[in-house]
Design a protein around this motif. Sequence first.
Motif, short mmCIF file in Angstrom:
data_model
loop_
_atom_site.label_atom_id
_atom_site.label_comp_id
_atom_site.label_asym_id
_atom_site.label_seq_id
_atom_site.Cartn_x
_atom_site.Cartn_y
_atom_site.Cartn_z
N UNK A 57 0.93 -1.28 -0.06
CA UNK A 57 0.17 -0.05 0.17
C UNK A 57 1.05 1.28 -0.09
N UNK A 58 1.87 1.27 0.85
CA UNK A 58 2.79 2.45 1.07
C UNK A 58 3.74 2.63 -0.17
N UNK A 65 -3.23 4.38 2.95
CA UNK A 65 -3.86 3.48 3.69
C UNK A 65 -5.07 3.76 4.17
N UNK A 66 -5.73 5.21 4.08
CA UNK A 66 -6.91 5.39 4.40
C UNK A 66 -7.97 4.88 3.34
N UNK A 67 -7.35 5.29 2.03
CA UNK A 67 -8.32 4.57 0.92
C UNK A 67 -8.56 3.34 0.67
N UNK A 68 -7.22 2.45 1.30
CA UNK A 68 -7.59 1.16 1.08
C UNK A 68 -8.51 0.76 2.20
N UNK A 69 -8.24 1.34 3.47
CA UNK A 69 -9.33 0.96 4.27
C UNK A 69 -10.95 1.12 3.94
N UNK A 70 -11.04 2.43 3.17
CA UNK A 70 -12.23 2.53 2.71
C UNK A 70 -12.92 1.55 1.66
N UNK A 71 -11.89 1.25 0.81
CA UNK A 71 -12.31 0.18 -0.24
C UNK A 71 -12.58 -1.25 0.50
N UNK A 72 -11.88 -1.39 1.44
CA UNK A 72 -11.89 -2.77 2.17
C UNK A 72 -13.21 -2.84 2.82
N UNK A 73 -13.76 -1.76 3.43
CA UNK A 73 -15.02 -1.56 4.00
C UNK A 73 -16.19 -1.31 2.99
N UNK A 74 -15.89 -1.12 1.73
CA UNK A 74 -16.78 -0.74 0.71
C UNK A 74 -17.41 0.77 1.09
N UNK A 75 -16.77 1.37 1.52
CA UNK A 75 -17.10 2.97 1.88
C UNK A 75 -16.61 4.07 0.98
N UNK A 89 -5.24 -7.77 -6.51
CA UNK A 89 -3.95 -8.11 -6.32
C UNK A 89 -3.49 -8.39 -4.87
N UNK A 90 -4.06 -7.58 -3.87
CA UNK A 90 -3.89 -7.70 -2.69
C UNK A 90 -4.42 -8.87 -1.93
#
Length: 151
Positions: A57-58, A65-75, A89-90
């Motif tokens: 991510x980095x 990290x913030x955007x990844x978290x949003x995408x992971x949560x569907x937000x 890929x992740x």
Amino acid sequence: MRKMKLLFAAFVIGFCANVANAQEEEISDENLRRYALLMETVDAMKSEISVSLNSMIKNQDGMTGKRFSELSKGEGEAATEFETKFMETIEEMKKERIDAIKQVNQILATKMLPDGGKAYKAIKSAIKSDDAVKARYEAILANVQATGEGA
């Protein structure tokens, strides 16, 4: 007749006590130490997934990290094509590593413990259900962790 029932009851109680002792004896301190080493290895491998994930991510341009978290949560905003591919890929990397950890766990369980999978399952079950075994395991695990930190 009454004596027979009492003798039978005494026999059953004695047998149950022997079975309980046999089960406790099966889970020796050495087997708990081996189980603790196995679990430490698996935990280290699991933590490496997080390290690798955070590094990816980095080091990925256009991802935080913030955007990844949003995408992971569907937000947040809908994912772009790039973000969708990155998330795939992740997820693929995580799946491959989790599968590898499962294989390593299975191999270690069968090679490090007597009777392989049976001993592993017995120890795992005993730790969940028997407070005395759990306390012994936690003490041994703490020792294993302390020894590993000093190395």
